[in-house]
Design a protein around this motif. Sequence first.
Motif, PDB file in Angstrom:
ATOM      1  N   SER A 172      26.642  30.901  50.862  1.00  0.00           N
ATOM      2  CA  SER A 172      27.334  31.676  51.905  1.00  0.00           C
ATOM      3  C   SER A 172      26.337  32.727  52.374  1.00  0.00           C
ATOM      4  O   SER A 172      25.202  32.747  51.916  1.00  0.00           O
ATOM      5  N   ASP A 173      26.769  33.609  53.254  1.00  0.00           N
ATOM      6  CA  ASP A 173      25.853  34.650  53.744  1.00  0.00           C
ATOM      7  C   ASP A 173      25.264  35.435  52.590  1.00  0.00           C
ATOM      8  O   ASP A 173      24.112  35.809  52.606  1.00  0.00           O
ATOM      9  N   ALA A 174      26.085  35.687  51.580  1.00  0.00           N
ATOM     10  CA  ALA A 174      25.653  36.612  50.538  1.00  0.00           C
ATOM     11  C   ALA A 174      25.498  35.966  49.162  1.00  0.00           C
ATOM     12  O   ALA A 174      24.890  36.550  48.282  1.00  0.00           O
ATOM     13  N   SER A 224      29.479  28.553  53.350  1.00  0.00           N
ATOM     14  CA  SER A 224      29.209  28.013  54.681  1.00  0.00           C
ATOM     15  C   SER A 224      28.672  26.581  54.583  1.00  0.00           C
ATOM     16  O   SER A 224      28.737  25.826  55.541  1.00  0.00           O
TER      17      SER A 224
END
Length: 555
Positions: free
Chosen positions: A250-252, A373
């Motif tokens: 994911s983004d993080a 994601s």
Amino acid sequence: MAADVDQRGTDGGSRSAPQDELRAPGAGSWMSRGTWSLLLVAAVPLLAFGIRSYQDAQLARRHEESVRTLGPEGVLLFSSLDSDQDCFLSPEEFRPIAQRLTGVTAPADPEEDLVHDPDGETLTVEAHMQPLLLDSMTKSRDGFLGVSHSSLSGLRSWRSPAVPSSSFPASRFRAFLPPGSGLAVGDTWWLIPSELSVFTGYLPNNRYHPPPPRGKEVLIHALLSMLHPRPFVKSRFAPQGAVACLRAASDAYYDIVFRIHAEFQLNEVPDFPFWFTPGQFTGNIVLSRDASHVRHFHLYVPNDRSLNVDMEWLYGASESSNMEVDIGYLPQMELRSSGPSLPSVITDERGDVVDVRDAAEPVHFVFEDIVWSAELSRQEAARRLELALYPFKKVSYLPFSQAFQRAEAEKKLVHSILLWGALDDQSCSGRTLRETVLESSPVLTLLNQSFISSWSLVRELEGLQADEQNPALAEKASLHLADYTFPVEMMVALPNGTILHHINANVFLDQTAMRPEDEASFSFSAGFEDPSTSTYIRFLREGLERARAHRTPPE
Ligand SMILES: *[C@@H]1O[C@H](CO)[C@@H](O)[C@H](O)[C@H]1NC(C)=O
Ligand SMILES: *[C@@H]1O[C@H](CO)[C@@H](O)[C@H](O)[C@H]1NC(C)=O
């Protein structure tokens, strides 16, 4: 004989050569600039060619010299260590030999001794285990007759984890992060590369204490030490090392699935070494991309097979002493985070720094949900790890019953391997086979074209044989068992279960045993095929031949 260098990951990421900027002084008009770059374009390859041919000539001369000095076998050994093939050994290239000769490993990697941020988060890891079931061992059938009590003392006394609970700075788990930033979901890499090759051979059995861990081994060693005080992060036999796969991002956050081939040595002086080798350690870690926060960590020995641990113990202190072998079942061995990693200090509403441990009221943390994601299934990630460790799996090995169905549907033969211990864990029976013929590309190609492959444990087929609900499968299992001899039997069967051809692994290895002089000559001859590969291909072709005879019944 594939060099194990091929298997190493892309540790360190890719490095692109610096692009020298080509500037034409005073290049004003289109014309002069064009001419200038044309000249440069012409000159650069010429120059490169000149340097290359000079280097090639030098290398060829060094190579000739080394053949004169060392002889062909010596050169073969030398070049297996000389990974950049420059005819010089750097200390790093010499390391496997130094370790093998001295038994001493270089001091721990200073990089790992970095001071950790005292205000960083802390992860609590808990260890759980249920001891190996002694009555799952083959030697229990006669009450361990002839096994001296001291051999098993380390095993019998290991009833619980050495350290039930331990805290780690979250940042230490950065060892699991993908190398560089170029990796995508589904990519695999080596956490700990294997250092075994045909020439370094196996690591010695007659050791009691693990070598000091280096680099990423330090964390894995610390984690496994919670289970037993003497973990060997690098197993004695291939497949050695640890691989990881980026399962989700994911983004993080990342979710990273890993698989580790490590083992424990359970005995202490004066008892002789006893090696306890689980089929594998696997698990996953969910952590932030900067490793400041670990959401979840789990490491365990899979317990879904009837046998999952290989054991070997020595009857003497030297390498050549007799060794006993057995396999057993370990119901549970795992490490689990007790929850997400937590900070020890926080900033309250007034902007004051508060030490969580001294807070007046217990602090409740709320964690954001992670939305991936991109992600793979856990199963697919496990398959990729398996491929990284076992090239032979490029041909899929189906469970026994599925293999016959598929062979029927695709009008192929069944290539089946029946073993006492598992083929894809570290059990000794399948080891030799796996490391040689099943990975060679001519065998992979033939298996892929004309066979459906399968491997099974004797114990599993004994179960199928007794299954009255499924008489067709029971018959196939019983035909298999009728042609089985210890420890491993390779078979070719018709889809209806008739065994066309079979060979015992020990007979096979005897047939293909190489004398050293053969070994040197085949490696240097062009287009060589090593004897075990060609023998295995003959075995498979003979099976195909006999199938043809079945299809055209005599008039
Ligand atoms: C097996 O065969 C399929 C198609 O026939 C091919 O796509 C695949 O690459 C082959 N695999 C190997 C390991 O040869
Ligand atoms: C399988 O088929 C072959 C002929 O195709 C036959 O000779 C053989 O007896 C069959 N085996 C079984 C177990 O039915």
